[in-house]
Design a protein around this motif. Structure first.
Motif, PDB file in Angstrom:
ATOM      1  N   ASP A  22       0.729  -0.834   0.147  1.00 40.09           N
ATOM      2  CA  ASP A  22       0.326   0.014   0.327  1.00 40.09           C
ATOM      3  C   ASP A  22       1.063   1.406   0.055  1.00 40.09           C
ATOM      4  N   GLY A  23       2.177   0.851  -0.303  1.00 40.07           N
ATOM      5  CA  GLY A  23       2.677   2.238  -0.302  1.00 40.07           C
ATOM      6  C   GLY A  23       3.587   2.652   1.283  1.00 40.07           C
ATOM      7  N   ARG A  24       2.709   2.125   1.864  1.00 44.55           N
ATOM      8  CA  ARG A  24       3.526   2.322   2.933  1.00 44.55           C
ATOM      9  C   ARG A  24       5.104   1.323   3.378  1.00 44.55           C
ATOM     10  N   LEU A  25       6.462   1.686   4.711  1.00 45.27           N
ATOM     11  CA  LEU A  25       6.899   1.420   4.522  1.00 45.27           C
ATOM     12  C   LEU A  25       6.822   0.526   5.628  1.00 45.27           C
ATOM     13  N   TYR A  26       7.521  -0.695   5.869  1.00 48.54           N
ATOM     14  CA  TYR A  26       7.129  -2.628   6.678  1.00 48.54           C
ATOM     15  C   TYR A  26       8.529  -2.187   7.615  1.00 48.54           C
ATOM     16  N   LYS A  27       8.031  -3.215   8.253  1.00 48.46           N
ATOM     17  CA  LYS A  27       9.330  -3.443   9.311  1.00 48.46           C
ATOM     18  C   LYS A  27      10.085  -4.651   8.148  1.00 48.46           C
ATOM     19  N   GLY A  28      11.396  -3.790   8.183  1.00 49.05           N
ATOM     20  CA  GLY A  28      12.441  -4.892   8.005  1.00 49.05           C
ATOM     21  C   GLY A  28      13.274  -6.242   8.297  1.00 49.05           C
ATOM     22  N   PRO A  47      28.990  -1.739   4.460  1.00 46.65           N
ATOM     23  CA  PRO A  47      28.506  -0.788   5.180  1.00 46.65           C
ATOM     24  C   PRO A  47      27.174  -0.758   3.830  1.00 46.65           C
ATOM     25  N   VAL A  48      25.872  -0.310   4.650  1.00 51.01           N
ATOM     26  CA  VAL A  48      24.917  -0.540   3.993  1.00 51.01           C
ATOM     27  C   VAL A  48      24.215   1.257   3.912  1.00 51.01           C
ATOM     28  N   ILE A  49      23.989   1.227   2.688  1.00 51.02           N
ATOM     29  CA  ILE A  49      23.238   2.560   2.139  1.00 51.02           C
ATOM     30  C   ILE A  49      22.027   2.582   1.505  1.00 51.02           C
ATOM     31  N   PRO A  50      21.408   3.062   2.305  1.00 51.38           N
ATOM     32  CA  PRO A  50      19.543   3.522   2.366  1.00 51.38           C
ATOM     33  C   PRO A  50      19.712   4.620   0.767  1.00 51.38           C
ATOM     34  N   ARG A  73      18.682  -6.455  15.547  1.00 46.91           N
ATOM     35  CA  ARG A  73      17.141  -6.094  14.902  1.00 46.91           C
ATOM     36  C   ARG A  73      17.597  -4.423  15.227  1.00 46.91           C
ATOM     37  N   SER A  74      18.477  -4.355  16.263  1.00 49.40           N
ATOM     38  CA  SER A  74      18.224  -2.894  16.568  1.00 49.40           C
ATOM     39  C   SER A  74      19.455  -1.877  15.301  1.00 49.40           C
ATOM     40  N   GLU A 119      17.645   0.999  12.511  1.00 49.27           N
ATOM     41  CA  GLU A 119      18.280   1.853  11.852  1.00 49.27           C
ATOM     42  C   GLU A 119      18.327   2.172  10.689  1.00 49.27           C
ATOM     43  N   ILE A 120      18.638   1.030   9.953  1.00 44.75           N
ATOM     44  CA  ILE A 120      18.318   1.184   8.362  1.00 44.75           C
ATOM     45  C   ILE A 120      17.172   1.669   7.748  1.00 44.75           C
ATOM     46  N   MET A 121      15.734   1.472   8.519  1.00 47.27           N
ATOM     47  CA  MET A 121      14.159   1.249   7.870  1.00 47.27           C
ATOM     48  C   MET A 121      14.316   2.602   9.058  1.00 47.27           C
ATOM     49  N   TYR A 122      14.428   3.300   9.209  1.00 46.72           N
ATOM     50  CA  TYR A 122      14.237   4.552   9.893  1.00 46.72           C
ATOM     51  C   TYR A 122      15.384   5.672   8.898  1.00 46.72           C
ATOM     52  N   ALA A 123      16.583   5.097   8.218  1.00 52.98           N
ATOM     53  CA  ALA A 123      17.013   6.202   8.217  1.00 52.98           C
ATOM     54  C   ALA A 123      16.274   6.031   6.245  1.00 52.98           C
TER      55      ALA A 123
END
Length: 252
Positions: A125-131, A145-148, A194-195, A199-203
């Motif tokens: 539905d276009g929303r961002l869900y739990k990673g 590194p992880v690049i959003p 999980r932490s 952090e990635i999903m917050y970015a």
């Protein structure tokens, strides 16, 4: 070679002409070495536009169903995804999940740029869900590194269920690299993973402006499917009841 031919000669020029894609923050992607591009996922087209605007080759872990189709269409799809270097993965869990992890870490250790959607599937539905924490495990085991990266407009160009793309301007925004070297040696610790994932999903949420839902997208899809099925059964029941009353109404 097919990857570059598709990008610069066959498919890429048409995509640039009709969708005018542009990228911001491309300098945040390292020129060499392994790294993970963690993206939001709002349309199938995401996997086409992100590599189009990234100078380095991007390898995606593609679901196995893209490689197992039957008939002419299935063979052509398999040929396409194989030729551009996409890697099939089995999402059934268990030993398949470990095999996927091993493949991802190997690619990263080879210095590849790996595209991953932490949500695990396209947003319903276009929303961002739990990673899912697989992205964190990959980053820790490979030490990369992880690049959003967020993509805008693909849900308009390629709406869910559509078979033909519609011209619409596409925008890609690359965030600053996230370094998790402070967690070195802690791969497998579910609290750490999980932490990192959160952090990635917050970015991604900050970059995209999407509403965040603390639920896995697969569960949301299942609930939506169940609701649709329930509504369909209710509508069918109502239609039958209405049909049963029609003769009486006519006779009256």
């Amino acid at each position: 070679m097919v990857y570059w031919l598709m990008k610069h000669i066959f498919l890429g020029p048409l995509m640039r002409l009709f969708f005018r894609p542009r990228i911001e923050g491309a300098e945040n992607i390292p020129q060499d070495g392994g790294a993970i591009l963690a993206g939001n996922h709002i349309a199938v087209a995401d996997s086409f536009f992100m590599p189009l605007k990234v100078q380095r080759r991007v390898t995606f872990l593609a679901k196995r169903e893209y490689f197992t189709g039957k008939g002419i269409k299935g063979r052509l799809k398999k040929l396409f995804f194989t030729s551009i270097g996409q890697v099939p993965i089995d999402r059934s869990g268990g030993s398949a999940a470990q095999a996927t992890m091993n493949t991802a870490v190997r690619l990263l250790n080879e210095g590849r740029l790996l595209g991953i959607y932490p949500e695990g599937t396209r947003s319903p539905d276009g929303r961002l869900y739990k990673g899912k924490t697989g992205v964190a495990r990959m980053a820790l085991e490979a030490g990369v590194p992880v690049i959003p990266v967020v993509v805008f407009g693909t849900d308009k160009a390629n709406p869910i269920g559509s078979k033909i793309w519609r011209p619409y301007p596409i925008r890609i925004v690359v965030g600053e690299p996230l370094n998790f070297s402070r967690y070195e040696g802690l791969a497998g610790d579910r609290f750490v993973e999980r932490s990192i994932t959160d952090e990635i999903m917050y970015a991604l949420m900050e970059l995209s402006g999407q509403e965040y839902v603390d639920m896995y997208a697969t569960k949301a899809k299942a609930e939506l499917s169940g609701t649709a099925e329930k509504d369909g059964k209710a509508s069918a029941k109502q239609a039958r009841q209405t049909g049963d009353r029609l003769p009486e109404s006519k006779a009256g």
